[in-house]
Each structure stands twice: as C-alpha cells, then as structure tokens.
Motif scaffolding. Structure first.
Motif, PDB file in Angstrom:
ATOM      1  N   TRP A   1      83.740  31.719  16.266  1.00  0.00           N
ATOM      2  CA  TRP A   1      85.102  32.209  16.076  1.00  0.00           C
ATOM      3  C   TRP A   1      85.912  31.251  15.220  1.00  0.00           C
ATOM      4  CZ3 TRP A   1      86.975  36.837  17.599  1.00  0.00           C
ATOM      5  CH2 TRP A   1      86.235  37.558  18.548  1.00  0.00           C
ATOM      6  N   THR A   2      86.880  31.818  14.500  1.00  0.00           N
ATOM      7  CA  THR A   2      87.855  31.035  13.751  1.00  0.00           C
ATOM      8  C   THR A   2      89.243  31.425  14.221  1.00  0.00           C
ATOM      9  OG1 THR A   2      86.440  30.922  11.794  1.00  0.00           O
ATOM     10  CG2 THR A   2      88.797  30.535  11.447  1.00  0.00           C
TER      11      THR A   2
ATOM     12  N   LEU B   1      96.959  23.977  17.690  1.00  0.00           N
ATOM     13  CA  LEU B   1      95.895  24.547  18.512  1.00  0.00           C
ATOM     14  C   LEU B   1      95.266  23.437  19.348  1.00  0.00           C
ATOM     15  CD1 LEU B   1      94.255  26.787  15.788  1.00  0.00           C
ATOM     16  CD2 LEU B   1      95.189  27.632  17.936  1.00  0.00           C
ATOM     17  N   ASP B   2      94.774  23.789  20.522  1.00  0.00           N
ATOM     18  CA  ASP B   2      94.037  22.839  21.348  1.00  0.00           C
ATOM     19  C   ASP B   2      92.888  23.573  22.031  1.00  0.00           C
ATOM     20  OD1 ASP B   2      95.069  24.173  23.611  1.00  0.00           O
ATOM     21  OD2 ASP B   2      96.740  22.777  23.797  1.00  0.00           O
TER      22      ASP B   2
ATOM     23  N   MET C   1      79.272  24.848  12.397  1.00  0.00           N
ATOM     24  CA  MET C   1      80.307  23.967  11.890  1.00  0.00           C
ATOM     25  C   MET C   1      81.514  24.047  12.828  1.00  0.00           C
ATOM     26  SD  MET C   1      82.480  24.198   8.324  1.00  0.00           S
ATOM     27  CE  MET C   1      83.156  25.821   8.486  1.00  0.00           C
ATOM     28  N   ASN C   2      81.942  22.927  13.326  1.00  0.00           N
ATOM     29  CA  ASN C   2      83.132  22.856  14.168  1.00  0.00           C
ATOM     30  C   ASN C   2      84.266  22.205  13.393  1.00  0.00           C
ATOM     31  OD1 ASN C   2      81.590  23.895  16.198  1.00  0.00           O
ATOM     32  ND2 ASN C   2      81.527  22.040  17.425  1.00  0.00           N
ATOM     33  N   VAL C   3      85.429  22.841  13.445  1.00  0.00           N
ATOM     34  CA  VAL C   3      86.640  22.292  12.843  1.00  0.00           C
ATOM     35  C   VAL C   3      87.718  22.325  13.916  1.00  0.00           C
ATOM     36  CG1 VAL C   3      88.411  22.618  11.088  1.00  0.00           C
ATOM     37  CG2 VAL C   3      86.025  23.129  10.534  1.00  0.00           C
ATOM     38  N   ASN C   4      88.385  21.214  14.126  1.00  0.00           N
ATOM     39  CA  ASN C   4      89.457  21.135  15.116  1.00  0.00           C
ATOM     40  C   ASN C   4      90.689  20.532  14.457  1.00  0.00           C
ATOM     41  OD1 ASN C   4      87.521  22.030  16.878  1.00  0.00           O
ATOM     42  ND2 ASN C   4      87.281  20.109  17.953  1.00  0.00           N
TER      43      ASN C   4
END
Length: 153
Positions: free
Chosen positions: A14-15, A57-58, A1-4
């Motif tokens: 990693w989170t 965050l980027d 799962m990717n969250v941006n």
C-alpha cells in the motif's frame, strides 16, 4: 520497498500519500494498493499543530488506513459478486432445486449461465442466456417446469 516519510508511506503493498484537498482547504490522504491506478480510499486528513501543514503519517495511522482501505475493496468485491451471481431455491416436485445465474460481463461476448443443482449439489442443467435475464422465483420455476429448456429471450 518501504518509505516512511511525513507525507508518504509505502509498505505492505500500500501507498499512503497526504495531498492538498482539492475540494477546499486542508489536506486529504489517498490509499493506493500496489498495481492499481486509482486510489481505493481518499479521505480528509488532520491538520498539524501549526494549522497550516498536515499531521505527519505514523505507524498507527498507516495501519488504520490500510485496514479501512482493505475493507472498502472487500465491500466493492462483494458488491460486484452479488451483482454478477444470483440464486434462488425452488421447491419442485422432484425436490428443492437451487437455480443460479452467473453473469459474464465479457467486453466482446457478454452472456450469463443459468444453472440448476439439486440438494446434493449435483448439476441438473445449465444453459446460456442473455446477461439481462431476470432471475426470480417465477422465472426459475418456469424454467424448471419447461424441463430446463433455454428460455426465450
């Protein structure tokens, strides 16, 4: 799962989470490796242009944080390994002998294994000792001189 999201990135195991700094004003970022309860890294985070909210965050920041947190974990693992695995090399009449002490910090049965190998890696002896056994040149030489008998506690 990717969250941006601006304050939450989840990617590559990693989170990264931007949080209010508990020690004062400003913001902090915590890096948590998947499956771990505690963060591997917590550090200050930059304020945004409005001087109230955190900088979002980027990709670049996330990749740098992953690299830094991974290095922290690697150093911690190396420190634990060094704490639980020690060795000395002794020049004995039969040749060079590497004496090792491997501590097993078992909750119910903590102990250590004292071992000896020759220059070719051939095991000469191994005995169980107290996890508090102090390995140094003197104790290793004494063990070798005593024909690898289990040292008294």
């Amino acid at each position: 799962m990717n969250v941006n999201e601006p304050r939450l990135w989840i990617n590559n195991g990693w989170t990264a989470r931007v949080i209010k700094n508990e020690d004062g004003e400003g913001w902090a970022v915590e890096m948590i490796k998947d499956g771990e309860a505690e963060p591997a890294l917590v550090g200050p985070w930059t304020m945004g242009r409005d001087k109230k909210n955190p900088k979002p965050l980027d990709t670049s920041a996330f990749n740098t944080l992953v690299k830094t947190a991974s290095e922290v974990l690697r150093r911690h693992e190396q420190q634990l390994y060094a704490q639980y695995h020690k060795s000395v090399t002794v020049d004995a009449p039969s040749g060079r002998i590497k004496v090792t002490l491997d501590i097993i910090p078992d909750e119910y049965d903590p102990h250590a294994l004292l071992g000896a190998c020759d220059d070719f890696g051939e095991q000469l002896a191994q005995v169980r000792v107290s996890p508090g056994f102090k390995l140094n040149m003197s104790s290793a030489s004494a063990w070798i001189d005593n024909d690898f008998r289990r040292p008294s506690p």
